[in-house]
Design a protein around this motif. Structure first.
Motif, PDB file in Angstrom:
ATOM      1  N   THR B  60       2.309  -0.704  -8.644  1.00 49.95           N
ATOM      2  CA  THR B  60       2.995  -0.744  -9.931  1.00 49.95           C
ATOM      3  C   THR B  60       2.114   0.019 -10.906  1.00 49.95           C
ATOM      4  OG1 THR B  60       3.825  -2.899  -9.329  1.00 49.95           O
ATOM      5  CG2 THR B  60       4.000  -2.281 -11.654  1.00 49.95           C
ATOM      6  N   GLN B  81      -1.748  -1.228  -9.804  1.00 50.71           N
ATOM      7  CA  GLN B  81      -2.280  -2.154  -8.828  1.00 50.71           C
ATOM      8  C   GLN B  81      -1.332  -2.356  -7.673  1.00 50.71           C
ATOM      9  OE1 GLN B  81      -3.035  -4.797 -11.905  1.00 50.71           O
ATOM     10  NE2 GLN B  81      -4.952  -3.712 -12.197  1.00 50.71           N
ATOM     11  N   PRO B  83      -1.338  -5.055  -4.077  1.00 49.35           N
ATOM     12  CA  PRO B  83      -2.078  -6.248  -3.655  1.00 49.35           C
ATOM     13  C   PRO B  83      -3.428  -5.856  -3.041  1.00 49.35           C
ATOM     14  CG  PRO B  83       0.204  -6.411  -2.997  1.00 49.35           C
ATOM     15  CD  PRO B  83       0.025  -5.038  -3.552  1.00 49.35           C
ATOM     16  N   GLY B  84      -4.494  -6.339  -3.619  1.00 47.46           N
ATOM     17  CA  GLY B  84      -5.833  -6.084  -3.088  1.00 47.46           C
ATOM     18  C   GLY B  84      -6.408  -4.728  -3.440  1.00 47.46           C
ATOM     19  N   SER B  85      -5.650  -3.882  -4.128  1.00 45.88           N
ATOM     20  CA  SER B  85      -6.163  -2.558  -4.477  1.00 45.88           C
ATOM     21  C   SER B  85      -5.802  -2.223  -5.913  1.00 45.88           C
ATOM     22  CB  SER B  85      -5.570  -1.481  -3.571  1.00 45.88           C
ATOM     23  OG  SER B  85      -5.932  -1.706  -2.239  1.00 45.88           O
ATOM     24  N   ALA B  86      -6.598  -1.335  -6.499  1.00 42.57           N
ATOM     25  CA  ALA B  86      -6.309  -0.888  -7.855  1.00 42.57           C
ATOM     26  C   ALA B  86      -6.597   0.597  -7.929  1.00 42.57           C
ATOM     27  CB  ALA B  86      -7.167  -1.644  -8.862  1.00 42.57           C
ATOM     28  N   GLU B  88      -6.851   4.009 -10.830  1.00 43.69           N
ATOM     29  CA  GLU B  88      -6.778   4.513 -12.189  1.00 43.69           C
ATOM     30  C   GLU B  88      -6.881   6.028 -12.122  1.00 43.69           C
ATOM     31  OE1 GLU B  88      -9.012   2.347 -15.241  1.00 43.69           O
ATOM     32  OE2 GLU B  88      -9.445   4.276 -16.155  1.00 43.69           O
ATOM     33  N   THR B 112      -9.913   6.842  -9.690  1.00 44.87           N
ATOM     34  CA  THR B 112     -10.784   5.764  -9.229  1.00 44.87           C
ATOM     35  C   THR B 112      -9.938   4.794  -8.432  1.00 44.87           C
ATOM     36  OG1 THR B 112     -11.988   5.987 -11.291  1.00 44.87           O
ATOM     37  CG2 THR B 112     -12.466   4.037  -9.978  1.00 44.87           C
ATOM     38  N   VAL B 113     -10.302   4.616  -7.198  1.00 40.65           N
ATOM     39  CA  VAL B 113      -9.574   3.674  -6.354  1.00 40.65           C
ATOM     40  C   VAL B 113     -10.510   2.521  -6.017  1.00 40.65           C
ATOM     41  CG1 VAL B 113      -8.273   3.375  -4.222  1.00 40.65           C
ATOM     42  CG2 VAL B 113      -8.248   5.580  -5.386  1.00 40.65           C
ATOM     43  N   SER B 114      -9.997   1.308  -6.121  1.00 43.41           N
ATOM     44  CA  SER B 114     -10.832   0.134  -5.825  1.00 43.41           C
ATOM     45  C   SER B 114     -10.096  -0.774  -4.856  1.00 43.41           C
ATOM     46  CB  SER B 114     -11.107  -0.676  -7.095  1.00 43.41           C
ATOM     47  OG  SER B 114     -11.652   0.148  -8.076  1.00 43.41           O
ATOM     48  N   GLY B 115     -10.849  -1.589  -4.184  1.00 44.88           N
ATOM     49  CA  GLY B 115     -10.234  -2.618  -3.351  1.00 44.88           C
ATOM     50  C   GLY B 115      -9.979  -2.159  -1.935  1.00 44.88           C
ATOM     51  N   GLN B 118      -9.681   1.512  -0.902  1.00 47.42           N
ATOM     52  CA  GLN B 118     -10.956   2.224  -0.993  1.00 47.42           C
ATOM     53  C   GLN B 118     -11.873   1.806   0.156  1.00 47.42           C
ATOM     54  OE1 GLN B 118     -14.288   1.574  -1.591  1.00 47.42           O
ATOM     55  NE2 GLN B 118     -14.783   3.728  -1.883  1.00 47.42           N
ATOM     56  N   GLN B 119     -11.939   0.494   0.405  1.00 54.75           N
ATOM     57  CA  GLN B 119     -12.881   0.004   1.410  1.00 54.75           C
ATOM     58  C   GLN B 119     -12.545   0.495   2.808  1.00 54.75           C
ATOM     59  OE1 GLN B 119     -12.396  -4.135   0.993  1.00 54.75           O
ATOM     60  NE2 GLN B 119     -13.327  -4.189  -1.008  1.00 54.75           N
ATOM     61  N   VAL B 120     -11.278   0.387   3.132  1.00 59.29           N
ATOM     62  CA  VAL B 120     -10.889   0.684   4.504  1.00 59.29           C
ATOM     63  C   VAL B 120     -10.572   2.163   4.674  1.00 59.29           C
ATOM     64  CG1 VAL B 120      -9.299   0.056   6.350  1.00 59.29           C
ATOM     65  CG2 VAL B 120     -10.028  -1.655   4.704  1.00 59.29           C
TER      66      VAL B 120
END
Lengths: 783, 150
Positions: B60, B81, B83-86, B88, B112-115, B118-120
């Motif tokens: 979203t 966002q 679920p589990g990721s964000a 910007e 910028t990717v988080s969560g 980004q991790q996986v």
């Protein structure tokens, strides 16, 4: 006879393995109750953010979703924060701000595990990102992003802790002939137990009783914590039963209370239904308590002849967003001041500052008795730096400096009283076993040919068995431990202890202690632990404390039984108790071996024919408050070859000589050492969790978090010396963590030794091929 | 992560401008749009399905034009966002008219990717971003370069 008994010193096969190897172990996730609900947790993707809104409406519309819990729902219950074991507090669920990535944000309770996960996906959280600080050194600088707005103190400094003689140490450094200094970083790593954490909470609304099955290393402490934290909700300690069933590895990671536990308990109390929460692997690595993460600056002062004189250490401890370490209350940096190691420093001063960062909380003792790994690594690395500086052989330099065996009990410059040790003997045995002199010759020949080979030594001293009540408590509860022994009329025995195995083999070893003391075969002794409704109160298993503390309680409780049994035996033998002696696992009339009674005969009489005026039955309880800690030690030697092309470090040989005092079960001890060495290899060469500038976890799954497998693990060669603890009832010191503590320095020292002639003095662990190859290129020796 | 580049479009600058600054038009080229809600001429909310490799999420995105200097320069900030990721994104574009019928767009985007994603998916991120960028730009070109229909 002795073999049948299976007492101390026998490699009795592990009783618990009968169920484990058949797949019949019973773990928390095996607990399935009628009407059980499942809980799953929504976690923050951002490392620091304001929560503007949490929209749970879509999640609540999913059929099967029973409830969604947010921080605001917990406020009226006063459960949105909980205390940590270190006088700090920790969010259960946030009401307005998240402080690290993967922090719990909301929980969904549903009729099925997968529906709960779908519910988590349907929760919409509106975050406003805030600046992130992940480096503790930056976090302590003025003007750094504030992690904990809830505190009165408006900076990221948690505590300052120091020990030792500052002025004396400074003077010793000023006057010293030689000073070496080394900065080191002990990286943030994570316990990766085979079983992740989990709970089944079942609240019986009629009885008002809460039963929880939970992956905890300290069930009694958890029961008390629940009573203290949730007492206002009507949960009293006699109405709380905590059961730690079989646990697939703990290593310190299952000591803390995680928000998931609290949420499941809360959900069960509110719904009246049993609620299960089992975290997945990524949640386990990303959100559960981490270990290590110490930034250390260490200096050693010595004479030119190599005599070590003084040690000065400054450390910054990164604790993440909450100080949720699990140290004894009095020691915020754990037992880090064992850092003087195996050497008789005259002066020493250690200071540690704790810092908050936007990283998950923790600071647990990962298979190490409260920061002992950090200490052992530092001193053993620093001794090698001194050896390089003085151009001395590192084995010879250690031999020159060891605390001599005649000096025990030895009081260290930082105040510990070492119980016993013979460090030279352990190192000599390791050197003989590995062929040290020949290896040095081989190394010289290889160097001449341009080949890179290194030999590394670690002669560590541990400190375990917390601990004496005068100094050791957790949340005010003294760190004694307990045993209760009941001998049944037919001579079979039930032993209940206050600790809890997570794989250590307590059902076997504690049975062996009782077998030895009572002369009853270990096969006839059942050991139970982990159920607070039946076991005596104890502080649990971590920090290698089970054998030193609960083992002491077990031996003493058994001896209490033997005292009473002796009176019954005298009655049966129609002899004066003073004329009866315990010999060859039997009561005998002195000098008349034919007149004897076994413990089984005495036990039957205790219920059928006990002396008039004596209480019937044969049982005893002991709460053992150890007079001192125990100090296991060892010397490890590692030989490595380095590939000049790839930078890969190959461990060719690794000899581990351990001294854990009296050994109860040699096979179990060897297994503990094998596992511990592998867990020591891991941070030396592989494991580390890093974060990017936004606080994104870089090693949050097993794709990026590297654990050694059988492929990477060398053939461990073990040996032992035995120097019993003079104060422990059976002379045992504990062994669970020695290898994890001692191994990393041996490996790091070996790698540095292979490169020392090129001018390399230190490499931070984990020593990855990338780091080594970079050095090889810089030095112009890469292939 | 910063991405940047230039794109030549065979369409007049005014037309490119009005297409790229109109939420309704520009989102027709966004990947897998599930819904669009225009709050005001400068703000809109778009739900897209995107991901890296096998890790997909429904994002979203709240999008805002923070600078609109007609007919050449715009800045857009998108924050979203899953679920589990964000994620910007701060993007800028500058349009230059080459002549009456051709436009060059210079663009740059800080992401910028988080969560979870980004991790996986960190290793796959660059490739995935290139692929999405290519799809979006070929769509924009195709739509803008098509003959104007009445």
């Amino acid at each position: 006879m002795a073999v049948e008994i299976g007492g101390i010193g026998h490699s009795v096969k592990r009783k618990e393995d009968a169920r484990f190897i058949r797949g019949k172990g019973k773990y928390v996730d095996d607990v399935k109750l009628p009407g059980m609900l499942y809980l799953d947790i929504a976690r923050s993707p951002l490392a620091h953010a304001r929560i503007k809104n949490i929209d749970t409406s879509k999640a609540l519309k999913i059929p099967g979703v029973v409830a969604v819990i947010t921080g605001k729902d917990l406020v009226p219950l006063n459960l949105h924060w909980m205390p940590t074991l270190m006088s700090d507090k920790q969010m259960v669920l946030p009401t307005d701000t998240v402080l690290y990535q993967a922090q719990e944000v909301a929980a969904v309770v549903a009729t099925e595990r997968y529906i709960a996960a779908d519910g988590v996906d349907a929760i919409e959280v509106d975050y406003e990102p805030l600046p992130v600080v992940v480096d503790p050194i930056k976090a302590l600088q003025p003007g750094a992003t504030l992690v904990r707005e809830d505190r009165e103190q408006k900076d990221n400094h948690i505590w300052h802790w120091e020990v030792g003689d500052k002025a004396g140490t400074d003077k010793a450094f000023k006057d010293a002939e030689v000073v070496v200094k080394q900065d080191l970083y002990i990286p943030r790593i994570h316990v990766s137990s085979i079983e992740t954490c989990g709970i089944v909470a079942s609240f019986d609304k009629v009885e008002g009783k809460l039963t929880v099955w939970m992956t905890t290393q300290a069930p009694h402490a958890i029961r008390t914590v629940i009573a203290l934290v949730a007492g206002h909700l009507g949960l009293a300690e006699h109405k709380i039963r905590v059961i730690s069933p079989d646990i697939g590895g703990g290593f310190g990671g299952k000591v803390p209370v995680y928000p998931g536990y609290v949420l499941a308990i809360g959900a069960s109390v509110l719904t009246g239904a049993p609620v299960k929460w089992i975290e997945d692997r990524a949640e386990n690595i990303q959100a559960d308590s981490f270990a290590r993460d110490y930034h250390i600056s260490a200096e050693l002062a010595a004479k030119k002849d190599g005599t070590m004189q003084a040690l000065r250490v400054k450390t910054i401890a990164d604790h993440g967003a909450f100080d949720a370490a699990a140290n004894p209350s009095k020691y915020p940096a754990g037992l880090f001041h064992i850092i003087t190691g195996s050497y008789p420093f005259e002066k020493s001063f250690v200071e540690v500052d704790g810092a908050y960062t936007n990283k998950p909380p923790g600071g647990i003792a990962y298979r190490c008795s409260f920061r002992v790994t950090e200490a052992a690594f530092t001193i053993e690395r620093l001794v090698d730096v001194l050896a390089l500086e003085l151009k001395r052989d590192p084995a010879e330099l250690r031999m020159q400096n060891f605390i001599p065996p005649t000096a025990f009990p030895y009081t260290s410059a930082l105040g510990w009283e070492y119980d016993s040790g013979d460090y030279g003997r352990a190192l000599r045995l390791a050197m003989d076993k590995i062929g040290y002199a020949e290896l040095r010759k081989e190394q010289a020949a290889k160097r001449a040919k341009g080949e890179l080979m290194g030999i590394g030594i670690s002669s560590f001293t541990e400190i375990v068995g917390a601990g004496p009540s005068k100094n050791f408590d957790i949340l005010g509860i003294k760190m004694f431990d307990s045993a209760e022994i009941r001998v049944h009329p037919t001579g079979k025995v039930m032993v209940r202890i206050g600790v809890k195995s997570q794989g250590q083999g307590h059902e076997t070893t504690f049975g062996q202690i009782v077998a030895e003391e009572l002369g009853i075969p270990v096969a006839d002794i059942a050991v139970e632990e982990g159920d607070t409704d039946t076991a005596p109160y104890g502080l649990g298993t971590y920090a290698s404390r089970s054998t030193p503390v609960a083992g002491g309680a077990t031996a003493i409780a058994a001896r209490k039984i033997r005292e009473k049994a002796k009176l019954i035996a005298a009655h049966l033998l129609e002899a004066n108790p003073d004329d009866v002696e315990w010999k060859d696992y039997k009561f005998q009339v002195k000098g008349v071996p034919a007149k004897s009674k076994t413990m089984q005969e005495v036990a039957f009489a205790a219920y059928t024919n006990h002396p008039q005026g004596m209480e019937a039955g044969l049982e005893a309880v002991d709460y053992y408050d150890p007079p001192n800690l125990t100090f296991p030690f060892g010397s490890y030697i590692c030989v490595v070859d380095i590939d000049r092309g790839t930078g890969e470090v190959k461990i060719r040989r690794f000899v581990a000589v351990d001294d854990c005092g009296t050994i109860i079960n040699p096979m179990i001890v060897e297994g503990q050492i094998h596992g511990g060495l592998t867990m020591g290899l891991a941070p030396a060469l592989y494991e580390q969790i890093t974060y990017d500038e936004q606080g994104n976890i870089q090693g949050g799954t097993f794709m990026d978090y590297l654990l050694p497998t059988a492929m990477e693990t060398p053939n461990w060669e073990t040996a032992k010396t035995t120097t019993p603890s003079p104060h422990h009832p059976i002379g045992a010191k504990g062994v669970g963590e020695s290898a994890t503590v001692g191994a990393p320095a041996a490996i790091a020292n070996a790698v540095v030794d292979a490169l020392a002639h090129l001018g390399v003095r230190h490499i931070d662990i984990p020593i990855t091929p990338w780091k080594v190859q970079k050095i090889l290129k810089e030095k112009g020796v890469a292939e | 992560m910063r991405f940047e580049g230039t794109l030549d479009i065979a369409a007049p600058r005014d037309r490119v401008w009005s297409f790229l600054t109109d939420p309704k038009q520009v989102t027709t080229c966004a990947p897998d749009v599930q819904s669009l809600e225009v709050t005001d001429p400068h703000r809109f909310k778009v739900v897209v399905r995107a991901g890296v490799g096998p890790i997909k999420g429904t994002f979203t995105m709240n999008v805002e034009f923070t600078e609109l200097e007609e007919p050449g320069h715009a800045t857009v900030v998108a924050r979203g966002q899953a679920p589990g990721s964000a994620v910007e994104m701060r993007s800028t574009m500058d349009l230059a008219a080459l002549d009456g019928t051709r436009t060059t767009m210079k663009w740059a985007s800080d992401v910028t990717v988080s969560g979870m994603i980004q991790q996986v998916g960190a290793r796959l991120m660059q490739g995935a971003a290139d692929k999405i960028t290519q799809q979006v730009f070929s769509c924009i070109k195709a739509k803008l370069e098509a003959p104007v229909t009445a």
